[in-house]
Design a protein around this motif. Structure first.
Motif, PDB file in Angstrom:
ATOM      1  N   MET A 197       0.847  -1.184   0.000  1.00 16.67           N
ATOM      2  CA  MET A 197       0.000   0.000   0.000  1.00 16.67           C
ATOM      3  C   MET A 197       0.892   1.246   0.000  1.00 16.67           C
ATOM      4  O   MET A 197       0.745   2.137  -0.837  1.00 16.67           O
ATOM      5  N   SER A 210       3.067   1.697  -3.109  1.00  9.74           N
ATOM      6  CA  SER A 210       2.371   2.052  -4.347  1.00  9.74           C
ATOM      7  C   SER A 210       1.986   3.528  -4.415  1.00  9.74           C
ATOM      8  O   SER A 210       1.647   4.026  -5.488  1.00  9.74           O
ATOM      9  N   LEU A 236      -2.383   0.971  -6.302  1.00  7.47           N
ATOM     10  CA  LEU A 236      -2.897   2.002  -5.415  1.00  7.47           C
ATOM     11  C   LEU A 236      -4.420   1.986  -5.418  1.00  7.47           C
ATOM     12  O   LEU A 236      -5.063   2.025  -4.355  1.00  7.47           O
ATOM     13  N   MET A 286      -5.765  -0.908  -3.484  1.00  5.65           N
ATOM     14  CA  MET A 286      -5.621  -0.719  -2.050  1.00  5.65           C
ATOM     15  C   MET A 286      -6.620   0.319  -1.543  1.00  5.65           C
ATOM     16  O   MET A 286      -7.198   0.171  -0.467  1.00  5.65           O
ATOM     17  N   ARG A 287      -6.766   1.359  -2.304  1.00  6.28           N
ATOM     18  CA  ARG A 287      -7.710   2.387  -1.958  1.00  6.28           C
ATOM     19  C   ARG A 287      -9.111   1.771  -1.811  1.00  6.28           C
ATOM     20  O   ARG A 287      -9.825   2.041  -0.849  1.00  6.28           O
ATOM     21  N   MET A 331      -9.382  -0.166   1.390  1.00  6.19           N
ATOM     22  CA  MET A 331      -9.515   0.711   2.557  1.00  6.19           C
ATOM     23  C   MET A 331     -10.913   1.320   2.627  1.00  6.19           C
ATOM     24  O   MET A 331     -11.517   1.405   3.697  1.00  6.19           O
ATOM     25  N   ARG A 332     -11.410   1.730   1.464  1.00  8.41           N
ATOM     26  CA  ARG A 332     -12.759   2.304   1.462  1.00  8.41           C
ATOM     27  C   ARG A 332     -13.782   1.283   1.914  1.00  8.41           C
ATOM     28  O   ARG A 332     -14.671   1.578   2.713  1.00  8.41           O
ATOM     29  N   LEU A 362      -2.895   7.744   0.756  1.00  8.22           N
ATOM     30  CA  LEU A 362      -3.457   6.738  -0.142  1.00  8.22           C
ATOM     31  C   LEU A 362      -4.683   7.274  -0.881  1.00  8.22           C
ATOM     32  O   LEU A 362      -4.927   6.944  -2.036  1.00  8.22           O
ATOM     33  N   ASP A 363      -5.419   8.125  -0.216  1.00 13.50           N
ATOM     34  CA  ASP A 363      -6.746   8.490  -0.733  1.00 13.50           C
ATOM     35  C   ASP A 363      -7.096   9.909  -0.305  1.00 13.50           C
ATOM     36  O   ASP A 363      -8.101  10.144   0.378  1.00 13.50           O
TER      37      ASP A 363
END
Lengths: 213, 213, 213, 213
Positions: A112, A115, A123, A126-127, A130-131, B176-177
């Motif tokens: 994560m 990237s 990315l 992974m995003r 996480m979301r 990341l976001d």
DNA sequence: TATGAATGAGCGTTCATTCAT
DNA sequence: TATGAATGAACGCTCATTCAT
């Protein structure tokens, strides 16, 4: 004979390759892992890997997807038939177990972070993870609020975000300094603090947060 | 005799190089940053870098040490003349600002994580920074407990560890976001939750967690 | 299926590479020979060399071992079925031929000398070759002494050492000054002088040293 | 104060630089010696060296010339007022001493061999030294022949060439394998053998060549 | 399906050399 | 006379990738 998915010695299938690859990637990072190393560890040649995957990035993406699905299934299973507050405790436990496990750990944190600014597709993957993780937590909190178990004036999104932060940060510190960072104790402290705070106004306050004096 | 700091030709002194280097390292990671890239961004040739630093690792170490010192100074200054609870709020603000700043951000997260299992000296440096950060927080908590401002039955070590986790995890998610993760709000939520929980038994409970829709 | 020794593309097999490499090493020395040069001369890229050898040192070691073996076989063959004195003449001839040949020459002198104080493994290899060469000569002398062909009060070890010295020194001078140094004549002079001296007391003295004006 | 040629600490003069340089070159070879290393060992900066010498090759040439002159003086001095046969013994002794000395050794062998096919000017210098050495020896032999001390039908040129070979080859073997190669004994054996052989027909034959049985 | 030889670009590093001071 | 910053070309080596078999 013996075709139980992972054949003996040689000829690792597509699936075995992602298993081995993600372990390498998790240990040494994406850039620190050569196709050669994966091939060697899988007992095949580089060519075999290029037969299954179009590129190193492709292999990483496939491996990451595998792991993400596995992790999410695990989290969901841990929450089956559990009350919201119990779910929140269990998820922390699952994350701690994951971090301590032999083969699976580190992959999320390492890949994560690596990237960021370097690998858009991973990315994105992974995003998304996480979301979904935050949404999953938020839904649990909302369910708790709807059922009156948790204070309804709390911001469920922010609570989920803070929870996710604590998990990621604790895992990171644990990998960084396993001898001196107490993973489980930190997460328990966090979750108790949070649940305490989410208790509806009338409920009694638990005594938490003091330990190894 | 041209003594404007960066002397001669078109130079970039030792100091400028660490500045530029850490930015590259923070953005693309250690392995993802070539000496050539740093040189190009500094407007010099590779040779010039090797005139000032013995190796890429040496450059990294120098740059990392610089940045760690800077960060720690910043955190300490933020706490000057502040009560313990106020300090805990301010530190979170400083960390958020740091994460949002143009030049400094990401370095800790990226290099810390990348160095796990791959770069022992940097790992050690980062470990030291994390340990000092936790110790700093713990001392603030203890000071608060000693002065009666905070509940004295809380485990100061665990509180510091959870706080550090929240900061690291929030920063990570933010990188990341950035579009969807609300850095400041998450940290505020966490700190309020924590301070609320640390309030001595008799004190009134603040309303926190005002949901922003 | 193209099995003419050097298969595929435009290749040069492992064996061809050591052949080409030793020629370069012998001409320009180890440090003076770049992998690129060997690759160019072999008509392949650097990568191809690193596919076959782990490092430049590895390539050198392989090439040196090949050559040493070849040289020793050649010397031994020259002595088959020859009386001791005849053997001693023939060895000098073989050495002179070796020094004049197109591809093989110089490697021992150049790499032996270059490896002094700089390359322990090659030094060891060369040391071994020299020791075996002296031992081989000493055994020939001893055989001659045992059979009464040579004076038995001579120190076979010292004779062998002097012989080896003459060969190495003559080769060196020849490489240094091929136009003005008469390799074969010098070695013949030395060998005759030596055999003359080793002749048992009673035997007649040959006329040697006919000056070629 | 203290301007006795080599000043204290810093500021090595042109002369000191060639002293230090030749030691480095003799130990590590020309290619293995960087200007930086010489500068460091001389306690000056690279720039200082380029102030005195136009290039690395220039420095090598100057250093080599110094040493050659020194060596030749030494050889000539050893022969002052000595009979031809005695001279031939003494020269071998000087060469052995030279090879064993702390600071001077190896330079001829290493740089001579390294310069073959790679460094024309130094090669020329070395070629000159070898030619003068052989001529010097030949003249001694001729003087011996003229005075009736040595056999007049021997080829003085070939004898000189063989002598030179023995010296170079013995030195080389000594550097290669100092523990197992007996430098002085080998040279003594060679010289005795040669002088024995050069003795005029009527003269009695010495018993030589047996030792440490 | 898999091998292994080969490529080509790039990387970290070294080093002789230059030059303003 | 000497320094030290800087250059630029090379070097040993790695690695993702291609391809004939």
């Amino acid at each position: 004979m013996a075709t139980d998915g992972r054949t003996r010695r040689n000829g690792a299938g597509r699936r075995d390759l992602t298993e081995i690859a993600i372990n390498c990637f998790a240990r040494h990072g994406y850039q620190g892992t050569s196709i050669d190393r994966i091939a060697r560890e899988a007992g095949v040649t580089k060519g075999a890997i290029y037969h299954h995957f179009r590129s190193k990035e492709d292999l990483l993406a496939a491996a990451v997807r595998d792991r993400i699905g596995e992790f999410e299934t695990r989290v969901q299973n841990a929450c089956r038939d559990a009350a919201p507050d119990e779910s929140l405790r269990r998820i922390a436990e699952v994350c701690a177990e994951h971090a301590r496990s032999e083969d699976r750990p580190r992959f999320a944190i390492k890949l994560m972070v690596e990237s960021i600014e370097t690998n858009a597709p991973v990315l994105e993957e992974m995003r998304g993870m996480m979301r979904r993780f935050r949404a999953f937590l938020r839904n649990i909190v909302r369910a708790g609020q709807d059922s009156g178990l948790l204070r309804s004036d709390a911001d469920a999104d922010a609570v989920a975000a803070a929870y996710t932060s604590a998990v990621i940060g604790a895992e990171t510190q644990f990998y960084l300094d396993p001898k001196r960072f107490s993973l489980e104790h930190t997460l328990e402290t966090f979750v108790s603090q949070m649940l305490d705070n989410l208790r509806p106004a009338g409920a009694a306050q638990t005594l938490q947060g003091r330990s190894d004096p």
